[in-house]
Scaffold this motif. Sequence first.
Motif, PDB file in Angstrom:
ATOM      1  N   HIS A   2       0.900  -1.149   0.273  1.00 12.18           N
ATOM      2  CA  HIS A   2       0.023   0.018  -0.026  1.00 12.18           C
ATOM      3  C   HIS A   2       0.766   1.333   0.039  1.00 12.18           C
ATOM      4  CE1 HIS A   2      -4.056   1.783   1.246  1.00 12.18           C
ATOM      5  NE2 HIS A   2      -3.196   2.623   1.197  1.00 12.18           N
ATOM      6  N   TRP A   4       1.204   5.200   0.876  1.00  8.83           N
ATOM      7  CA  TRP A   4       0.627   6.263   1.624  1.00  8.83           C
ATOM      8  C   TRP A   4       1.583   7.514   1.221  1.00  8.83           C
ATOM      9  CZ3 TRP A   4      -3.298   5.908   4.830  1.00  8.83           C
ATOM     10  CH2 TRP A   4      -3.754   4.475   5.337  1.00  8.83           C
ATOM     11  N   THR A  30      -3.028   5.933  -0.872  1.00  8.68           N
ATOM     12  CA  THR A  30      -3.885   6.969   0.277  1.00  8.68           C
ATOM     13  C   THR A  30      -3.109   8.166   0.255  1.00  8.68           C
ATOM     14  OG1 THR A  30      -4.999   4.997   1.280  1.00  8.68           O
ATOM     15  CG2 THR A  30      -5.029   7.088   2.267  1.00  8.68           C
ATOM     16  N   VAL A  48      -7.500  10.482   2.776  1.00  8.52           N
ATOM     17  CA  VAL A  48      -7.949  10.584   4.052  1.00  8.52           C
ATOM     18  C   VAL A  48      -7.681  12.266   4.137  1.00  8.52           C
ATOM     19  CG1 VAL A  48      -7.560  10.130   6.541  1.00  8.52           C
ATOM     20  CG2 VAL A  48      -7.363   8.283   4.861  1.00  8.52           C
ATOM     21  N   GLU A  60      -1.727  10.772  11.652  1.00 14.98           N
ATOM     22  CA  GLU A  60      -2.640   9.874  10.929  1.00 14.98           C
ATOM     23  C   GLU A  60      -1.863   8.791  10.289  1.00 14.98           C
ATOM     24  OE1 GLU A  60      -6.267   8.382  10.129  1.00 14.98           O
ATOM     25  OE2 GLU A  60      -5.930  10.003  11.442  1.00 14.98           O
ATOM     26  N   SER A  63      -0.313   6.154  12.437  1.00 13.03           N
ATOM     27  CA  SER A  63      -1.353   5.351  13.177  1.00 13.03           C
ATOM     28  C   SER A  63      -1.881   4.173  12.142  1.00 13.03           C
ATOM     29  CB  SER A  63      -2.403   6.149  13.684  1.00 13.03           C
ATOM     30  OG  SER A  63      -3.094   6.455  12.639  1.00 13.03           O
ATOM     31  N   ARG A  64      -1.611   4.528  10.839  1.00 10.06           N
ATOM     32  CA  ARG A  64      -2.297   3.566   9.741  1.00 10.06           C
ATOM     33  C   ARG A  64      -1.509   2.721   9.238  1.00 10.06           C
ATOM     34  NH1 ARG A  64      -7.292   5.500   6.969  1.00 10.06           N
ATOM     35  NH2 ARG A  64      -8.338   7.045   8.549  1.00 10.06           N
ATOM     36  N   GLU A  69       4.700  -1.565   4.115  1.00  8.76           N
ATOM     37  CA  GLU A  69       4.104  -0.541   3.246  1.00  8.76           C
ATOM     38  C   GLU A  69       5.105   0.577   2.970  1.00  8.76           C
ATOM     39  OE1 GLU A  69      -0.583  -1.161   4.252  1.00  8.76           O
ATOM     40  OE2 GLU A  69       0.513   0.195   5.290  1.00  8.76           O
TER      41      GLU A  69
END
Length: 145
Positions: A2, A4, A30, A48, A60, A63-64, A69
């Motif tokens: 993923h 980010w 994201t 987000v 944020e 935390s994710r 990733e």
Amino acid sequence: MHIWVDADACPKVVRDILFRAAIRTQTPLTMVANHALPLPNSPLIKQVQVPKGFDVADDEIVSRIAPGELLITADIPLAAEALAKGAVVLSPRGERFNTGTIKAKLTMRDFMDTLRASGIHTGGPDTLSAADRQTFANQLDQLLR
């Protein structure tokens, strides 16, 4: 994997590279920012939106994000936190951060902050060049393979 993105300070040209790569490789992406961003119409690409405030987007992301990733950021403290969680971190200039060099980068960042706080003009980063964009795209392709 993923992807980010610390999107508040991510250059548009880098975002465009990321969008194309995510769609081409079918990799979820994201964008985390405190304002709405224009996104391509793809179920793989999401945003987000966080409230404005110091380190809100960074918190944020931390935390994710999960081990393995990928994070795109130029923020050295955020990069250090993501590395500590086992993430892979790439700057918008194509520099891959790692646990062996992040402490030196944090020290240099803190030193430069001290100089700026004492009134010394240190200048900012150079403008993102065509070579930087190419380096970023090449590193991203390697990581997504």
